[in-house]
Design an enzyme around this catalytic site. Structure first.
Site, short mmCIF file in Angstrom:
data_model
loop_
_atom_site.label_atom_id
_atom_site.label_comp_id
_atom_site.label_asym_id
_atom_site.label_seq_id
_atom_site.Cartn_x
_atom_site.Cartn_y
_atom_site.Cartn_z
N HIS A 299 0.85 -1.18 0.00
CA HIS A 299 0.00 0.00 0.00
C HIS A 299 0.89 1.23 0.00
CE1 HIS A 299 -3.18 2.81 1.11
NE2 HIS A 299 -4.00 1.88 0.69
N ASP A 356 -7.92 -5.49 0.15
CA ASP A 356 -8.40 -6.39 -0.90
C ASP A 356 -8.00 -7.85 -0.70
OD1 ASP A 356 -9.70 -4.45 -2.50
OD2 ASP A 356 -7.75 -3.72 -3.14
N1 ACO Z 1 3.98 -7.71 -4.68
C1 ACO Z 1 5.32 -7.72 -4.84
N2 ACO Z 1 6.09 -6.64 -4.71
C2 ACO Z 1 5.49 -5.48 -4.40
C3 ACO Z 1 4.10 -5.40 -4.20
C4 ACO Z 1 3.34 -6.58 -4.34
N3 ACO Z 1 2.02 -6.56 -4.17
N4 ACO Z 1 3.76 -4.13 -3.91
C5 ACO Z 1 4.91 -3.44 -3.93
N5 ACO Z 1 5.96 -4.25 -4.23
C6 ACO Z 1 7.37 -3.87 -4.28
C7 ACO Z 1 7.68 -3.11 -5.56
O1 ACO Z 1 8.09 -3.99 -6.60
C8 ACO Z 1 8.79 -2.20 -5.11
O2 ACO Z 1 9.97 -2.95 -5.00
P1 ACO Z 1 11.42 -2.25 -5.30
O3 ACO Z 1 11.63 -1.27 -4.19
O4 ACO Z 1 12.36 -3.39 -5.30
O5 ACO Z 1 11.29 -1.59 -6.66
C9 ACO Z 1 8.38 -1.82 -3.68
O6 ACO Z 1 7.61 -2.94 -3.22
C10 ACO Z 1 7.56 -0.55 -3.58
O7 ACO Z 1 6.42 -0.69 -4.42
P2 ACO Z 1 5.80 0.44 -5.30
O8 ACO Z 1 5.12 -0.16 -6.48
O9 ACO Z 1 6.80 1.50 -5.55
O10 ACO Z 1 4.73 0.99 -4.27
P3 ACO Z 1 3.54 1.98 -4.60
O11 ACO Z 1 3.27 2.72 -3.37
O12 ACO Z 1 3.83 2.79 -5.83
O13 ACO Z 1 2.33 1.01 -4.98
C11 ACO Z 1 0.56 -0.54 -4.73
C12 ACO Z 1 1.35 0.60 -4.07
C13 ACO Z 1 0.09 -0.11 -6.13
C14 ACO Z 1 -0.66 -0.79 -3.89
C15 ACO Z 1 1.45 -1.80 -4.83
O14 ACO Z 1 1.82 -2.22 -3.53
C16 ACO Z 1 0.75 -2.95 -5.56
O15 ACO Z 1 0.82 -3.01 -6.80
N6 ACO Z 1 0.08 -3.88 -4.82
C17 ACO Z 1 -0.66 -4.96 -5.48
C18 ACO Z 1 -1.99 -4.45 -5.99
C19 ACO Z 1 -2.96 -4.19 -4.87
O16 ACO Z 1 -3.15 -5.00 -3.99
N7 ACO Z 1 -3.62 -3.00 -4.96
C20 ACO Z 1 -4.62 -2.62 -3.98
C21 ACO Z 1 -4.10 -1.54 -3.10
S1 ACO Z 1 -5.27 -1.09 -1.88
C22 ACO Z 1 -6.40 -0.21 -2.71
O17 ACO Z 1 -6.16 0.47 -3.66
C23 ACO Z 1 -7.75 -0.31 -2.31
#
Ligand code: ACO
Length: 429
Positions: A299, A356
């Site tokens: 998140h 979720d």
């Molecule tokens: N699985 C694996 N790795 C992840 C995940 C995940 N679900 N989420 C983040 N990471 C990793 C990224 O690859 C990144 O790694 P790095 O530092 O090596 O590059 C690091 O964690 C930071 O992630 P970002 O994508 O930069 O985080 P951001 O804040 O931009 O994105 C998000 C947040 C979109 C929610 C992301 O965690 C994600 O894609 N999660 C999966 C989708 C999801 O569950 N979305 C629902 C969110 S809650 C809502 O909207 C209601």
């Protein structure tokens, strides 16, 4: 200290500080471009507050979520319409206010008969989010007095009341069943469940367990400050677009799999792992090599356990037990969580289950089909979008949202020449 100094190229600007109720500090940089000729660059808005707001407070490091000052955990025994009222109007309704509010929500839950024809135009496999967003935008065609201040409250009621009717009808359309009209004697939740599952041939008896579970799900989804869809509602609404149009845009933003579409993606992911033999550890290895994302994890704001996921995980165990359902995805999801919480990849990145991760298992237990999961999220979030649209609408010094950019395209090119048919005439490029 009440200002921060920003200096650049020998010039300096004093930027006033804004301090929030919970002592979070923001620097007001709105004078910076005029004084220093530079802009800030913050893709994805990691360090940017786009507004002040008194609706919802989140402390992502401590796993805190509050609606209008109330802890989310303390609102779980409320009814969704009361929480919607709280978010939109800022206080819990009095007994009389709640009675009036519920009555208005019931009386306004029919959609205009002409709108029923729209459903016939969608293909049978249309995603319900496509139908919901289109129909919500269309409400502005049926209630065109959206600019009149005195009609705003009525349009708020219409939107809240009719979104659930549209949602249920989009499901009926997808399975080819006749639509069921809402009835005044049923609650908000019971009406929705009846419209989903009753048929003209057979009444649907609403289970109190299912009704309560749905009530809880909608409450925990009801607002989450400046997330992607709410920011979209605010950006669109900042041009003075009407409530229906602004919320329709929010619905489209919510649909994406990185946002509200994640609940559908989680169940599809769990089903795939299960179908391929249940080897979740192999799947987790693919997550760690970034071949796939673990949906329902991570998140932007929460860097500790999402309080909503905690509430829903407990509810999942309770509700499935009460309904006598033994879903193999429960154990799989819990194993994945356990594995993630002791793995350095997830620990270092502070990745925890989000709202979720467990919600889909609850929806499944209630008989809600997978492609309706994001619609369910939307029904919960509509009060939040309305509250933010209204807060912005009432703000005296609100301005149109219009970010800057750093242009990185080509510099001025020679003027091109066109022939009579509009084709470019080759020349120096
Ligand atoms: N699985 C694996 N790795 C992840 C995940 C995940 N679900 N989420 C983040 N990471 C990793 C990224 O690859 C990144 O790694 P790095 O530092 O090596 O590059 C690091 O964690 C930071 O992630 P970002 O994508 O930069 O985080 P951001 O804040 O931009 O994105 C998000 C947040 C979109 C929610 C992301 O965690 C994600 O894609 N999660 C999966 C989708 C999801 O569950 N979305 C629902 C969110 S809650 C809502 O909207 C209601």
């Amino acid at each position: 200290m009440s200002t921060a100094k920003i200096s650049f190229d020998g010039k300096e600007v004093d930027c006033p500080l804004l301090v929030g109720t919970e002592a979070e500090v923001g620097i007001n940089i709105s004078a910076m471009r005029d004084r220093l000729g530079i802009v800030t660059y913050d893709p994805g808005f990691l360090s940017t507050a786009a507004c002040t707001s008194s609706i919802t407070y989140i402390d992502g490091d401590r796993g805190i979520l509050r609606y209008r000052g109330y802890a989310i955990e303390d609102l779980t025994s409320a009814k969704f319409p009361a929480v919607a009222f709280l978010l939109i109007y800022g206080h819990l309704p009095s007994r009389q206010e709640l009675l009036d509010w519920r009555r208005k929500l019931t009386l306004n839950s029919y959609i205009h008969e002409d709108m029923l024809k729209f459903f016939e135009g969608f293909p049978p496999l249309a995603h319900p989010m496509a139908i919901l967003s289109a129909m919500v935008a269309s409400l502005s065609a049926y209630y065109p007095d959206f600019d009149k201040e005195e009609d705003i409250d009525l349009n708020i009621v219409r939107l809240l009341a009719q979104a659930k009717t549209i949602a249920a009808y989009s499901y009926k359309k997808s399975i080819g069943q006749p639509r069921i009209y809402p009835r005044t004697e049923f609650s908000y939740m019971a009406n929705f469940l009846r419209m989903m599952f009753a048929t003209p041939a057979e009444e649907y008896v609403v289970s109190p367990v299912v009704e309560d579970a749905l009530n809880l799900l909608l409450i925990v989804h009801a607002d989450h400050e400046q997330n992607c869809s709410t920011s979209t509602v605010r950006v669109v609404g900042s041009s003075r677009a009407n409530l229906f149009a602004s919320v329709s845009a929010g619905l489209c933003a919510l649909w994406g799999p990185l946002h509200g579409g994640a609940n559908q993606a989680v169940i599809e992911m769990l089903e795939r792992i299960q179908a391929e033999g249940g080897d979740y550890k192999a799947f987790m290895n693919r997550v760690k090599t970034k071949e796939v994302r673990l949906m329902g994890f991570g998140h932007r704001v929460y860097k500790s356990y999402d309080p909503r996921a905690k509430i829903l995980k407990e509810a999942m165990d309770r509700v499935l037990n009460q309904l006598g359902i033994n879903d193999p995805l429960v154990e799989l999801a819990k194993n994945i969580e356990e594995e993630a919480l002791r793995d350095s990849y997830f620990i270092e990145r502070k990745l925890y289950p989000n709202v979720d991760f467990y919600s889909g298992i609850l929806y499944r237990a209630m008989g809600i089909p997978t492609n309706m999961f994001t619609v369910m999220f939307a029904l919960g979030r509509i009060p939040g979008w309305i509250a933010h649209w209204r807060e912005m609408h009432m703000c005296q010094d609100q301005r149109i949202s219009r970010p800057r950019q750093i242009y990185v395209g080509p510099s001025l090119r020679p003027a091109p020449q066109f022939d009579d048919e509009g084709f470019t005439i080759d020349g120096p490029v």
